[in-house]
Scaffold this motif. Structure first.
Motif, PDB file in Angstrom:
ATOM      1  N   GLY A 140       0.814  -1.203   0.000  1.00  0.00           N
ATOM      2  CA  GLY A 140       0.000   0.000   0.000  1.00  0.00           C
ATOM      3  C   GLY A 140       0.846   1.250   0.000  1.00  0.00           C
ATOM      4  N   ARG A 141       0.166   2.369   0.073  1.00  0.00           N
ATOM      5  CA  ARG A 141       0.825   3.668   0.024  1.00  0.00           C
ATOM      6  C   ARG A 141       1.817   3.874   1.161  1.00  0.00           C
ATOM      7  N   ARG A 142       1.553   3.266   2.271  1.00  0.00           N
ATOM      8  CA  ARG A 142       2.435   3.483   3.431  1.00  0.00           C
ATOM      9  C   ARG A 142       3.811   2.851   3.238  1.00  0.00           C
ATOM     10  N   PHE A 143       3.955   1.940   2.280  1.00  0.00           N
ATOM     11  CA  PHE A 143       5.238   1.279   2.053  1.00  0.00           C
ATOM     12  C   PHE A 143       6.016   1.872   0.881  1.00  0.00           C
ATOM     13  N   TRP A 144       5.472   2.864   0.207  1.00  0.00           N
ATOM     14  CA  TRP A 144       6.145   3.410  -0.969  1.00  0.00           C
ATOM     15  C   TRP A 144       7.491   4.014  -0.625  1.00  0.00           C
ATOM     16  N   GLY A 145       7.574   4.745   0.453  1.00  0.00           N
ATOM     17  CA  GLY A 145       8.855   5.331   0.861  1.00  0.00           C
ATOM     18  C   GLY A 145       9.889   4.266   1.167  1.00  0.00           C
ATOM     19  N   LEU A 146       9.444   3.193   1.785  1.00  0.00           N
ATOM     20  CA  LEU A 146      10.350   2.088   2.105  1.00  0.00           C
ATOM     21  C   LEU A 146      10.852   1.401   0.834  1.00  0.00           C
ATOM     22  N   ILE A 147       9.975   1.270  -0.155  1.00  0.00           N
ATOM     23  CA  ILE A 147      10.378   0.665  -1.432  1.00  0.00           C
ATOM     24  C   ILE A 147      11.433   1.528  -2.113  1.00  0.00           C
ATOM     25  N   VAL A 148      11.198   2.836  -2.170  1.00  0.00           N
ATOM     26  CA  VAL A 148      12.158   3.749  -2.793  1.00  0.00           C
ATOM     27  C   VAL A 148      13.487   3.696  -2.049  1.00  0.00           C
ATOM     28  N   LEU A 149      13.444   3.726  -0.740  1.00  0.00           N
ATOM     29  CA  LEU A 149      14.664   3.689   0.062  1.00  0.00           C
ATOM     30  C   LEU A 149      15.436   2.390  -0.145  1.00  0.00           C
ATOM     31  N   THR A 150      14.739   1.268  -0.160  1.00  0.00           N
ATOM     32  CA  THR A 150      15.391  -0.031  -0.324  1.00  0.00           C
ATOM     33  C   THR A 150      16.061  -0.150  -1.686  1.00  0.00           C
ATOM     34  N   VAL A 151      15.340   0.210  -2.736  1.00  0.00           N
ATOM     35  CA  VAL A 151      15.915   0.124  -4.084  1.00  0.00           C
ATOM     36  C   VAL A 151      17.106   1.068  -4.204  1.00  0.00           C
ATOM     37  N   SER A 152      16.978   2.252  -3.672  1.00  0.00           N
ATOM     38  CA  SER A 152      18.069   3.217  -3.736  1.00  0.00           C
ATOM     39  C   SER A 152      19.304   2.718  -2.984  1.00  0.00           C
ATOM     40  N   LEU A 153      19.109   2.151  -1.816  1.00  0.00           N
ATOM     41  CA  LEU A 153      20.243   1.623  -1.040  1.00  0.00           C
ATOM     42  C   LEU A 153      20.911   0.442  -1.725  1.00  0.00           C
ATOM     43  N   VAL A 154      20.125  -0.400  -2.377  1.00  0.00           N
ATOM     44  CA  VAL A 154      20.702  -1.529  -3.108  1.00  0.00           C
ATOM     45  C   VAL A 154      21.584  -1.020  -4.249  1.00  0.00           C
ATOM     46  N   PHE A 155      21.071  -0.046  -5.001  1.00  0.00           N
ATOM     47  CA  PHE A 155      21.863   0.520  -6.090  1.00  0.00           C
ATOM     48  C   PHE A 155      23.114   1.204  -5.560  1.00  0.00           C
TER      49      PHE A 155
END
Length: 55
Positions: free
Chosen positions: A3-18
């Motif tokens: 849901g919307r509440r996890f969007w920031g976490l998704i962006v942060l996780t992908v960014s940290l992996v890269f």
């Protein structure tokens, strides 16, 4: 689907992996382009998820 509440976490996780990948490929020094690419991919992933949820 997250849901919307996890969007920031998704962006942060992908960014940290890269950032981690770029750090290791750049001989253990920070890599700006990899960080920006991670941010762009994270935002794109959130955009795709939000579009799929609307269908």
């Amino acid at each position: 689907m997250p849901g919307r509440r996890f969007w920031g976490l998704i962006v942060l996780t992908v960014s940290l992996v890269f950032c981690a990948i770029g750090y290791h490929l750049n001989d253990r020094s920070p890599s700006g382009p990899w960080g920006l690419a991670g941010l762009a991919c994270g935002l794109l992933a959130v955009l795709v998820i939000s579009r799929l949820q609307k269908k």
